[in-house]
Design a protein around this motif. Structure first.
Motif, PDB file in Angstrom:
ATOM      1  N   ILE A 101      -0.789 -10.138   3.871  1.00 39.04           N
ATOM      2  CA  ILE A 101      -1.764  -9.317   4.590  1.00 39.04           C
ATOM      3  C   ILE A 101      -2.646  -8.632   3.559  1.00 39.04           C
ATOM      4  CG2 ILE A 101      -2.047  -7.348   6.140  1.00 39.04           C
ATOM      5  CD1 ILE A 101       0.677  -8.092   7.360  1.00 39.04           C
ATOM      6  N   ASP A 102      -3.947  -8.601   3.826  1.00 38.24           N
ATOM      7  CA  ASP A 102      -4.863  -7.964   2.880  1.00 38.24           C
ATOM      8  C   ASP A 102      -4.658  -6.447   2.835  1.00 38.24           C
ATOM      9  OD1 ASP A 102      -6.158  -7.043   5.172  1.00 38.24           O
ATOM     10  OD2 ASP A 102      -8.081  -7.912   4.676  1.00 38.24           O
ATOM     11  N   SER A 103      -5.230  -5.820   1.833  1.00 38.15           N
ATOM     12  CA  SER A 103      -5.063  -4.370   1.621  1.00 38.15           C
ATOM     13  C   SER A 103      -5.610  -3.524   2.762  1.00 38.15           C
ATOM     14  CB  SER A 103      -5.758  -3.947   0.330  1.00 38.15           C
ATOM     15  OG  SER A 103      -5.209  -4.640  -0.754  1.00 38.15           O
ATOM     16  N   GLU A 104      -6.565  -4.060   3.503  1.00 37.36           N
ATOM     17  CA  GLU A 104      -7.157  -3.327   4.628  1.00 37.36           C
ATOM     18  C   GLU A 104      -6.371  -3.504   5.926  1.00 37.36           C
ATOM     19  OE1 GLU A 104     -11.259  -4.390   4.918  1.00 37.36           O
ATOM     20  OE2 GLU A 104     -11.684  -3.746   2.871  1.00 37.36           O
ATOM     21  N   ASN A 155      -2.723 -10.075  -7.689  1.00 35.78           N
ATOM     22  CA  ASN A 155      -4.161 -10.080  -7.959  1.00 35.78           C
ATOM     23  C   ASN A 155      -4.891  -9.727  -6.661  1.00 35.78           C
ATOM     24  OD1 ASN A 155      -6.838 -10.671  -8.500  1.00 35.78           O
ATOM     25  ND2 ASN A 155      -6.480 -12.848  -8.899  1.00 35.78           N
ATOM     26  N   LYS A 156      -5.331  -8.500  -6.530  1.00 34.61           N
ATOM     27  CA  LYS A 156      -5.988  -8.046  -5.288  1.00 34.61           C
ATOM     28  C   LYS A 156      -7.313  -8.756  -5.036  1.00 34.61           C
ATOM     29  CE  LYS A 156      -2.724  -5.384  -4.146  1.00 34.61           C
ATOM     30  NZ  LYS A 156      -1.744  -6.017  -3.314  1.00 34.61           N
ATOM     31  N   ASP A 157      -7.956  -9.311  -6.071  1.00 37.88           N
ATOM     32  CA  ASP A 157      -9.207 -10.056  -5.871  1.00 37.88           C
ATOM     33  C   ASP A 157      -8.984 -11.320  -5.051  1.00 37.88           C
ATOM     34  OD1 ASP A 157     -10.760  -8.219  -7.227  1.00 37.88           O
ATOM     35  OD2 ASP A 157     -10.579  -9.262  -9.153  1.00 37.88           O
ATOM     36  N   PHE A 158      -7.738 -11.841  -5.081  1.00 39.88           N
ATOM     37  CA  PHE A 158      -7.435 -13.067  -4.346  1.00 39.88           C
ATOM     38  C   PHE A 158      -7.640 -12.886  -2.842  1.00 39.88           C
ATOM     39  CE2 PHE A 158      -4.675 -16.287  -2.436  1.00 39.88           C
ATOM     40  CZ  PHE A 158      -5.154 -17.415  -3.091  1.00 39.88           C
TER      41      PHE A 158
END
Length: 158
Positions: free
Chosen positions: A20-23, A100-103
């Protein structure tokens, strides 16, 4: 990999990750070549390999990314037919994050390192209508988005 034929039926032992993404809005899906539905990314467990290590290995092989695993949410026992063969699949679904949060910012469909499957970040609002297998995991995915960490065992055996 633990996948064998017993009495004409296939048994698979699979592990998957709910990323799940950070948002807390999108999750990652995997679309296999020639398939018209998506699954959660992951793969088959190797003999003598713990399932959490399987997920880390598979994601590094398929996407070239390192992950951290939060917890085991669901064990799913799925019975289905694929290419005319009965399949009994045991799947462990972990909740995990990419280091890697950019992923998680990637838009649209993209290929992994192995260059065979497609991946796509999908909005949670699409899940209900999304052609997704196994269908019974949708409930667990929604629960994670609602911060429900209750462990569950699912089965579609009839």
């Amino acid at each position: 990999m633990i996948s064998t034929i017993i009495d004409g039926s296939r048994f698979n032992f699979r592990v998957s990750g709910l990323f799940i993404d950070s948002e807390n809005k999108r999750f990652l899906t995997n679309i296999g070549v020639g398939l018209d539905y998506c699954v959660l990314p992951g793969g088959r467990v190797e003999i003598n390999e713990p399932t959490d290590l399987t997920l880390s290995r598979e994601i590094e092989e398929e996407l070239g990314e390192k992950i951290s695993i939060s917890y085991l949410k669901t064990i799913c026992e799925n019975f289905f037919e694929f290419d005319g063969q009965k399949v009994h699949e045991l799947q462990f679904m972990y909740v995990a994050k990419f280091e890697n949060k950019d992923f998680e910012k990637i838009k649209g469909k993209f290929k992994g390192v192995e260059n065979k499957d497609f991946y796509e970040w999908r909005d949670i609002s699409e899940l209900e209508k999304l052609k997704f297998e196994p269908q019974m995991l949708k409930k667990s995915i929604f629960e994670v988005f609602e911060n429900d960490r209750t462990f569950e065992r699912l089965s579609n055996f009839v």
